[in-house]
Design a protein around this motif. Structure first.
Motif, PDB file in Angstrom:
ATOM      1  N   SER A  77       0.813  -1.219   0.000  1.00  0.00           N
ATOM      2  CA  SER A  77       0.000   0.000   0.000  1.00  0.00           C
ATOM      3  C   SER A  77       0.847   1.269   0.000  1.00  0.00           C
ATOM      4  O   SER A  77       0.296   2.375   0.024  1.00  0.00           O
ATOM      5  CB  SER A  77      -0.931  -0.002   1.218  1.00  0.00           C
ATOM      6  OG  SER A  77      -1.762  -1.147   1.208  1.00  0.00           O
ATOM      7  N   GLU A 112       3.356   3.855  -1.922  1.00  0.00           N
ATOM      8  CA  GLU A 112       3.636   4.235  -3.307  1.00  0.00           C
ATOM      9  C   GLU A 112       4.997   3.707  -3.756  1.00  0.00           C
ATOM     10  O   GLU A 112       5.161   3.265  -4.898  1.00  0.00           O
ATOM     11  CB  GLU A 112       3.603   5.751  -3.454  1.00  0.00           C
ATOM     12  CG  GLU A 112       3.786   6.231  -4.888  1.00  0.00           C
ATOM     13  CD  GLU A 112       3.649   7.741  -5.025  1.00  0.00           C
ATOM     14  OE1 GLU A 112       3.953   8.255  -6.110  1.00  0.00           O
ATOM     15  OE2 GLU A 112       3.239   8.388  -4.050  1.00  0.00           O
ATOM     16  N   GLU A 113       5.987   3.730  -2.849  1.00  0.00           N
ATOM     17  CA  GLU A 113       7.328   3.255  -3.203  1.00  0.00           C
ATOM     18  C   GLU A 113       7.414   1.744  -3.257  1.00  0.00           C
ATOM     19  O   GLU A 113       8.365   1.191  -3.827  1.00  0.00           O
ATOM     20  CB  GLU A 113       8.349   3.760  -2.175  1.00  0.00           C
ATOM     21  CG  GLU A 113       8.399   5.260  -2.029  1.00  0.00           C
ATOM     22  CD  GLU A 113       7.465   5.758  -0.925  1.00  0.00           C
ATOM     23  OE1 GLU A 113       6.489   5.031  -0.592  1.00  0.00           O
ATOM     24  OE2 GLU A 113       7.700   6.857  -0.404  1.00  0.00           O
ATOM     25  N   ARG A 134      -1.519  -4.424  -4.640  1.00  0.00           N
ATOM     26  CA  ARG A 134      -1.745  -3.158  -3.968  1.00  0.00           C
ATOM     27  C   ARG A 134      -2.972  -3.229  -3.059  1.00  0.00           C
ATOM     28  O   ARG A 134      -4.033  -3.704  -3.480  1.00  0.00           O
ATOM     29  CB  ARG A 134      -1.930  -2.038  -4.996  1.00  0.00           C
ATOM     30  CG  ARG A 134      -0.708  -1.798  -5.888  1.00  0.00           C
ATOM     31  CD  ARG A 134       0.447  -1.224  -5.102  1.00  0.00           C
ATOM     32  NE  ARG A 134       1.509  -0.718  -5.984  1.00  0.00           N
ATOM     33  CZ  ARG A 134       2.643  -0.191  -5.544  1.00  0.00           C
ATOM     34  NH1 ARG A 134       2.885  -0.118  -4.239  1.00  0.00           N
ATOM     35  NH2 ARG A 134       3.544   0.248  -6.403  1.00  0.00           N
TER      36      ARG A 134
END
Length: 256
Positions: A123, A125-126, A173
């Motif tokens: 979860s 972004e990176e 994700r």
């Protein structure tokens, strides 16, 4: 109380199928031992070698209740092969697995978890960062799949396959993680490495200190190094016999 139907298939299936059943049931028990299970949800599936049939857990059983005999044999569409089988499967839960098995015929095992650590890193972004030796193994063969809600949409299978490609690790994700393996032991070791990598990343991030990132050259060469360490075998081949012994000691009934 719901009584689990008691069946014994040891002498009713091929030796190859029985060994796959034993290894897969052991993997379910290892999920419990490592705290990776999620009530009755998530799955590990394995194709029976030299067959188009797949083994998966019966829906409604806790993972510590899975045995070699009560694993359900299905086809790639999720249809139960043995019409006398007293169990059902979770069709929605098989969507991800069927997508992976269709795309990667040579990889016998697909493992999927909903652990806190993998969901947390998936979860971000990176995503996964090169912060530990465990992350090196995953980053060398890692893909991502965007969240589309519960996996009930047949069209999502194509997107899962495209995102998976030839990778052995996938972060879904907002959802969890998936690993592939040419053996059940390989899929398990891949999940072990990915889980440890996620755990360590969260611990490093919690310090609020500036981390040290490993160079890309290490990631690019990690597979060659691992091959040297394991003397030409995979990590799963090396570790799996010990994992089986561990399960036999704690859950001797898993091979029934």
């Amino acid at each position: 109380m719901f009584e689990i139907p008691q069946i014994n298939l040891k002498d009713k299936v091929s030796a190859q199928e029985w060994q796959t059943r034993v290894d897969l049931a052991a993997c379910y028990r290892l999920m419990v031992m490592h705290g990776w299970d999620d009530l009755i949800h998530t799955h590990i599936s394995a194709r029976i070698p030299d067959s188009e049939h797949i083994l998966i857990n019966a829906f409604g059983l806790a993972f510590e209740e899975v045995t070699a005999s009560n694993l359900v044999k299905i086809d790639i569409n999720g249809n139960i092969v043995d019409k006398e089988c007293p169990f059902e499967i979770n069709p929605a839960g098989f969507t991800i697995h069927s997508a992976a098995h269709e795309a990667r015929h040579d990889d016998l095992c697909v493992m999927h978890v909903h652990t806190n650590e993998t969901i947390a890193v998936a979860s971000l972004e990176e995503g996964l960062l090169p912060l530990s030796q465990y992350s090196m193994f995953a980053l060398a063969s890692l893909s991502y799949h965007g969240y589309e809600g519960l996996a009930v949409n047949h069209e999502e299978k194509l997107r899962i396959q495209e995102d998976l490609g030839d990778k052995n690790f996938m972060l879904l994700r907002n959802h969890g993680a998936l690993t592939m393996g040419k053996t059940i032991g390989d899929a398990f070791m891949h999940m072990y490495d990915l889980t440890r990598a996620c755990q360590i990343q969260l611990q490093v991030m919690a310090t609020d200190m500036k981390p040290i990132y490993a160079p890309q050259s290490i990631i690019d060469g990690i597979k060659v190094q691992a091959n040297i360490v394991h003397t030409g075998k995979t990590g799963g081949e090396t570790a799996w016999p010990a994992m089986l012994r561990r399960v036999y000691r704690k859950y001797p009934d898993f091979a029934d």
